[in-house]
Design an enzyme around this catalytic site. Sequence first.
Site, PDB file in Angstrom:
ATOM      1  N   TYR A  61      32.679  50.914  54.110  1.00 33.14           N
ATOM      2  CA  TYR A  61      33.139  50.315  52.840  1.00 33.14           C
ATOM      3  C   TYR A  61      34.297  51.096  52.228  1.00 33.14           C
ATOM      4  O   TYR A  61      35.130  50.497  51.543  1.00 33.14           O
ATOM      5  CB  TYR A  61      31.967  50.168  51.859  1.00 33.14           C
ATOM      6  CG  TYR A  61      31.098  48.979  52.215  1.00 33.14           C
ATOM      7  CD1 TYR A  61      31.486  47.685  51.877  1.00 33.14           C
ATOM      8  CD2 TYR A  61      29.920  49.139  52.931  1.00 33.14           C
ATOM      9  CE1 TYR A  61      30.725  46.588  52.224  1.00 33.14           C
ATOM     10  CE2 TYR A  61      29.137  48.042  53.291  1.00 33.14           C
ATOM     11  CZ  TYR A  61      29.550  46.778  52.929  1.00 33.14           C
ATOM     12  OH  TYR A  61      28.801  45.681  53.286  1.00 33.14           O
ATOM     13  N   ARG A  80      37.105  49.445  53.825  1.00 31.68           N
ATOM     14  CA  ARG A  80      37.332  48.100  53.255  1.00 31.68           C
ATOM     15  C   ARG A  80      38.021  48.229  51.888  1.00 31.68           C
ATOM     16  O   ARG A  80      38.859  47.425  51.526  1.00 31.68           O
ATOM     17  CB  ARG A  80      36.013  47.334  53.074  1.00 31.68           C
ATOM     18  CG  ARG A  80      35.158  47.119  54.311  1.00 31.68           C
ATOM     19  CD  ARG A  80      35.719  46.070  55.233  1.00 31.68           C
ATOM     20  NE  ARG A  80      36.901  46.492  55.946  1.00 31.68           N
ATOM     21  CZ  ARG A  80      36.921  47.368  56.969  1.00 31.68           C
ATOM     22  NH1 ARG A  80      35.808  47.896  57.395  1.00 31.68           N
ATOM     23  NH2 ARG A  80      38.041  47.708  57.552  1.00 31.68           N
ATOM     24  N   HIS A 126      28.823  38.525  45.314  1.00 30.89           N
ATOM     25  CA  HIS A 126      28.400  39.533  46.295  1.00 30.89           C
ATOM     26  C   HIS A 126      28.914  40.930  45.979  1.00 30.89           C
ATOM     27  O   HIS A 126      29.003  41.770  46.862  1.00 30.89           O
ATOM     28  CB  HIS A 126      28.842  39.097  47.697  1.00 30.89           C
ATOM     29  CG  HIS A 126      28.162  37.841  48.158  1.00 30.89           C
ATOM     30  ND1 HIS A 126      28.641  37.036  49.157  1.00 30.89           N
ATOM     31  CD2 HIS A 126      27.005  37.254  47.730  1.00 30.89           C
ATOM     32  CE1 HIS A 126      27.821  36.004  49.335  1.00 30.89           C
ATOM     33  NE2 HIS A 126      26.831  36.109  48.469  1.00 30.89           N
TER      34      HIS A 126
HETATM   35  N1  APR Z   1      42.710  29.545  53.913  1.00 28.99           N
HETATM   36  C1  APR Z   1      41.519  28.965  53.616  1.00 28.99           C
HETATM   37  N2  APR Z   1      40.420  29.101  54.388  1.00 28.99           N
HETATM   38  C2  APR Z   1      40.533  29.843  55.510  1.00 28.99           C
HETATM   39  C3  APR Z   1      41.744  30.466  55.888  1.00 28.99           C
HETATM   40  C4  APR Z   1      42.871  30.285  55.030  1.00 28.99           C
HETATM   41  N3  APR Z   1      44.057  30.846  55.302  1.00 28.99           N
HETATM   42  N4  APR Z   1      41.517  31.128  57.055  1.00 28.99           N
HETATM   43  C5  APR Z   1      40.236  30.937  57.392  1.00 28.99           C
HETATM   44  N5  APR Z   1      39.633  30.149  56.458  1.00 28.99           N
HETATM   45  C6  APR Z   1      38.240  29.681  56.401  1.00 28.99           C
HETATM   46  C7  APR Z   1      37.498  29.644  57.724  1.00 28.99           C
HETATM   47  O1  APR Z   1      37.765  28.409  58.403  1.00 28.99           O
HETATM   48  C8  APR Z   1      36.039  29.780  57.296  1.00 28.99           C
HETATM   49  O2  APR Z   1      35.449  28.489  57.071  1.00 28.99           O
HETATM   50  O3  APR Z   1      37.519  30.616  55.619  1.00 28.99           O
HETATM   51  C9  APR Z   1      36.138  30.533  55.961  1.00 28.99           C
HETATM   52  C10 APR Z   1      35.622  31.958  56.002  1.00 28.99           C
HETATM   53  O4  APR Z   1      34.255  31.940  56.274  1.00 28.99           O
HETATM   54  P1  APR Z   1      33.415  33.303  56.403  1.00 28.99           P
HETATM   55  O5  APR Z   1      34.143  34.273  57.261  1.00 28.99           O
HETATM   56  O6  APR Z   1      32.029  32.922  56.795  1.00 28.99           O
HETATM   57  O7  APR Z   1      33.455  33.901  54.917  1.00 28.99           O
HETATM   58  P2  APR Z   1      32.562  33.541  53.654  1.00 28.99           P
HETATM   59  O8  APR Z   1      32.130  32.117  53.673  1.00 28.99           O
HETATM   60  O9  APR Z   1      33.294  34.040  52.462  1.00 28.99           O
HETATM   61  O10 APR Z   1      31.306  34.466  53.901  1.00 28.99           O
HETATM   62  C11 APR Z   1      30.274  34.458  52.952  1.00 28.99           C
HETATM   63  O11 APR Z   1      29.083  36.203  54.083  1.00 28.99           O
HETATM   64  O12 APR Z   1      29.261  38.188  55.256  1.00 28.99           O
HETATM   65  C12 APR Z   1      28.915  37.613  54.057  1.00 28.99           C
HETATM   66  O13 APR Z   1      28.802  38.579  51.927  1.00 28.99           O
HETATM   67  C13 APR Z   1      29.705  38.144  52.914  1.00 28.99           C
HETATM   68  O14 APR Z   1      30.670  37.000  51.026  1.00 28.99           O
HETATM   69  C14 APR Z   1      30.486  36.929  52.427  1.00 28.99           C
HETATM   70  C15 APR Z   1      29.594  35.785  52.845  1.00 28.99           C
END
Ligand code: APR
Length: 227
Positions: free
Chosen positions: A53, A56, A104
């Site tokens: 972290y 990060r 989160h």
């Molecule tokens: N603009 C918009 N969306 C995008 C872009 C972009 N440039 N690039 C990728 N994405 C989309 C992907 O297609 C995907 O659906 O962003 C999404 C990211 O998904 P995750 O990686 O699963 O992230 P998130 O949904 O924020 O994760 C939720 O999971 O690991 C935990 O606590 C952590 O807050 C996080 C939670």
Amino acid sequence: MKKIVIFTGAGVSVESGLPTFRGTDGLWEGHRIEEVATPEAWQRNPELVQRFYNQRRKDCMRVIPNAAHRYFAELEQDYDVHVITQNIDDLHERAGSSSVLHLHGEIRKAQSSKDAGLVYPIAGDEIKMDSVCELGSPLRPHVVWFGEAVPNMVPAAKLVEEADVFIVAGTSLQVYPAANLLYHCKPGCQIIIVDPNAKQLAIPANVIKIPHSATKAIDYLAEILSK
Ligand code: APR
């Protein structure tokens, strides 16, 4: 004034240079999520978790808000706007959004490992292993790990219930309870999903999908909101 609630995930920060969680390799910056983002990981190897972290946090501090963060902030000129984010970065705040609810946690803050209610800003970019809270317990990152409660779900759900427009941007909607927010919208609320992968997401049929990156979606959003 129309109330717009914007629910964001990691995808919104991609164009600032921060990666998403669920890349094709299933790893988060080279680690399995259970290695670094669970209370068990902290018990097992606090140095690894702290180092992870700390990195990060450094990554977050070296990037800047992108056009999507700025657009969401600018909407405040015409609407009552509230951002609910799953992101632990502070890019919405730095872009100028005045109402940001973090589901989160926040990477730039530390919390007591004994009492999650004791939260402190971090001076600099690291929590040192010997830093302690006022109770004498080690400080850990102020992030909600898998298996921990999400206390801000209650105020978040209330905001969504009041929304006239609900914009969901850059989240795979795979993590609960956050993903449930979609189902708190009142009847008649306009729901818009922004995600290059929008067509693949499991979402209700009455939702407008903008299958583009967050910054590219701005023009489409502006057009929809102007109607
Ligand atoms: N603009 C918009 N969306 C995008 C872009 C972009 N440039 N690039 C990728 N994405 C989309 C992907 O297609 C995907 O659906 O962003 C999404 C990211 O998904 P995750 O990686 O699963 O992230 P998130 O949904 O924020 O994760 C939720 O999971 O690991 C935990 O606590 C952590 O807050 C996080 C939670």
